[in-house]
Design an enzyme around this catalytic site. Structure first.
Site: not given
Ligand code: AP5
Ligand code: MG
Length: 213
Positions: A14, A90, A124, A157, A168
């Site tokens: 996203k 969301r 990431r 993160r 998540r």
């Protein structure tokens, strides 16, 4: 239609894809996650309220997120610009609250298999200053561990820890995915995009679908 909502599970792309498209369309872009992380970094009252939720991979309160995102959309509107939103709305509750404002929008729904999502999130890295996203293999920084744009150090993160990634994904299945059906039944156009391929291919698929509407 220059009102786009990027929807999809953690790691679907996203952030990566919405950033690209906003640049191409000269639209404003905002990510609910980025905005909440900004508040946490600045230690604002909002940041203090949501920090634990983000660290644990849980959703922030709907009314709070709607308030700060609608504020951003109104800024884009005042500037006469289109807008691209990442990760908002969301939940059905958020979508209903947003609908009250009366804006129409198209949903770009990204999907990829779970093993792909997990791999992307664990590889990431993000810039500690400007929030730019990198992937150690697929979109590495030019200089190891440093942001291409601002030169600051890259970090992971906190919610990209393996057990929080799982949480998540679970929150996505339970609380977020049902919104997709709500969009369809409430008359919003939904563009389904297979986001499992390389970044450039996904971008081209999105552009092709946008041309058709
Ligand atoms: P948020 O920051 O939105 O996190 P998320 O939804 O879990 O999504 P991610 O940012 O992890 O993934 P992405 O889809 O943006 O993928 P990316 O482009 O980075 O939200 C964080 C938290 O904030 C939530 O858990 C919640 O607590 C709170 N929150 C946010 N919005 C909220 C809301 N509306 N209501 C309540 N709470 C809210 O890509 C991932 C990696 O893969 C990158 O390294 C990238 O380089 C790489 N990559 C991307 N695409 C590809 C590709 N095609 N091929 C290979 N690599 C790729
Ligand atoms: Mg993101």
């Amino acid at each position: 239609m220059n009102h786009l909502i990027y929807f999809g599970p953690p790691g679907a792309g996203k952030g990566t894809q919405s950033f690209e498209i906003a640049k191409r369309l000269s639209c404003g872009r905002e990510s609910a996650g980025d905005l909440l992380r900004w508040h946490i970094k600045k230690n604002t009252a909002i940041g203090q309220e949501v920090k634990e939720m983000l660290d644990r991979g849980r959703l922030a309160p709907a009314e709070l997120v709607v308030r700060i995102m609608v504020e951003r959309i109104k800024e884009f509107e005042a500037e006469g610009r289109g807008w691209v939103l990442d990760g908002f709305p969301r939940t059905i509750e958020q979508a209903e609250l947003l609908a009250v404002e009366g804006w129409d929008h198209v949903v770009v729904s990204l999907s990829a298999p779970e093993d792909v999502l997990v791999e992307r999130l664990s590889q990431r890295r993000v810039c500690s200053e400007c929030g730019n996203n990198y992937h150690l293999e697929f979109s590495p920084p030019l200089t190891e561990n440093l942001c291409d744009d601002c030169g600051a150090a890259l970090m992971q993160r906190t919610d990209d820890a393996p057990e929080i990634i799982q949480e998540r994904l679970e929150v996505y299945r339970r609380e977020i995915e049902p919104l997709l059906e709500w969009f369809r039944t409430n008359g919003y156009e939904v563009l389904d995009v297979d986001a499992s391929g390389p970044i450039d291919n996904v971008r081209e698929s999105i552009l092709a679908l946008l041309k058709e509407i």
